[in-house]
Design an enzyme around this catalytic site. Sequence first.
Site, PDB file in Angstrom:
ATOM      1  NE  ARG A  11      -2.132   0.901   3.830  1.00  0.00           N
ATOM      2  CZ  ARG A  11      -1.938   2.052   4.478  1.00  0.00           C
ATOM      3  NH1 ARG A  11      -0.771   2.271   5.078  1.00  0.00           N
ATOM      4  NH2 ARG A  11      -2.892   2.950   4.555  1.00  0.00           N
ATOM      5  CG  LEU A  12       2.413   4.214  -2.162  1.00  0.00           C
ATOM      6  CD1 LEU A  12       2.383   4.870  -3.542  1.00  0.00           C
ATOM      7  CD2 LEU A  12       3.532   4.804  -1.332  1.00  0.00           C
ATOM      8  CG  ASP A  13       0.571   6.018   4.531  1.00  0.00           C
ATOM      9  OD1 ASP A  13       0.046   4.931   4.780  1.00  0.00           O
ATOM     10  OD2 ASP A  13       1.583   6.452   5.107  1.00  0.00           O
ATOM     11  CE  LYS A  14      -8.360  10.130   1.303  1.00  0.00           C
ATOM     12  NZ  LYS A  14      -9.620  10.204   2.086  1.00  0.00           N
TER      13      LYS A  14
ATOM     14  CB  SER B  10       2.132   8.561   0.091  1.00  0.00           C
ATOM     15  OG  SER B  10       2.483   8.790   1.443  1.00  0.00           O
TER      16      SER B  10
END
Length: 248
Positions: free
Chosen positions: A107-110, A112
Site C-alpha cells: 500500500r501507499l498512504d492516502k 502519499s
Amino acid sequence: MSDQAPKRLNKYISDTGLCSRREADKLIDQKRVSVNNHPPELGTKIGPNDIVKVDGKIVGAVAKDKSDRVYIVYNKPIGITCTTERHVKGNIIDAIGHKARIFPVGRLDKPSEGLIILTSDGDIVNKILRAENAHDKEYEVTVNQPISERFVKRMARGVPILGTVTKPCVVKPTGKNTFTIILTQGLNRQIRRMCEFLGYEVTKLKRTRIMHLELKALKPGQWRNLTQHELTTLQNAVKASSKTAPSN
C-alpha cells in the site's frame, strides 16, 4: 479447467486472483465454496475436471503459463486509498477502472503518491510481500524545514520507531527541504515516522521505484502493463521469498 497437476483448493482459489490463501480457507470454513456442487473438506485437491464455485459463481482456473493474469504499475495520486473495498470513497480499484479483478501489492498512504503494483495473480502478491525486506524501494521526500547533515546521517543510520530501530538506508539530499531515500524494509508509515522522530514533518512523499520497476513517464492517475522483461525479472526476484513484512 486448464491441463495442470492437481492443487490444493485454497491455492487454486488464490491463484485465480480472488483472494489470498488464508482468505480462501475462511471462505471454505464459511461453506461459501463448493467443488462439483458439494461442500469440500479443507485440503481438498482440485483436478482438471473439477468445477469450483464461490458463492455459487464458477471460479475459473489460472492458465498454466499465467498468460491470463494482469500485472500493472500505477502512479497513485494523492487522495486515493489503497483498498479493494468499493464502498470506500476514492478506492484504488474504482480509480483505475480495470476490467479485470486486480488488487494492490502492499500500500501507499492516502496522502502519499507514486508507484504501486497491482495484479490479479494472488500467488505473486504473497511472494512479493514475503520478499519485501530484500528489495529496494525508492522515494522522493519533501519536509517542512531545511534538512541538516545530522538529519541525513541519522536517517541513513536508523532511528527508533515502532519498538525497533530502522535498518540502515541510503539518503541523499536533493534540495534545501528535499531528499531521496532507498529503503529495504516496509514498516507502517516508516518514512513519516522516521522524520517525525527527528523533528521534521513530511509534506510530500512520492515512491518512484520498487525493485527494477520505475514510474518513468507515468503521470499521476496513469497505469501501464508490465513488459515481459519486467515480469520475468520480478518473478525471478521473488522466487526465494520467505519473510513476511507489511509495506510502507
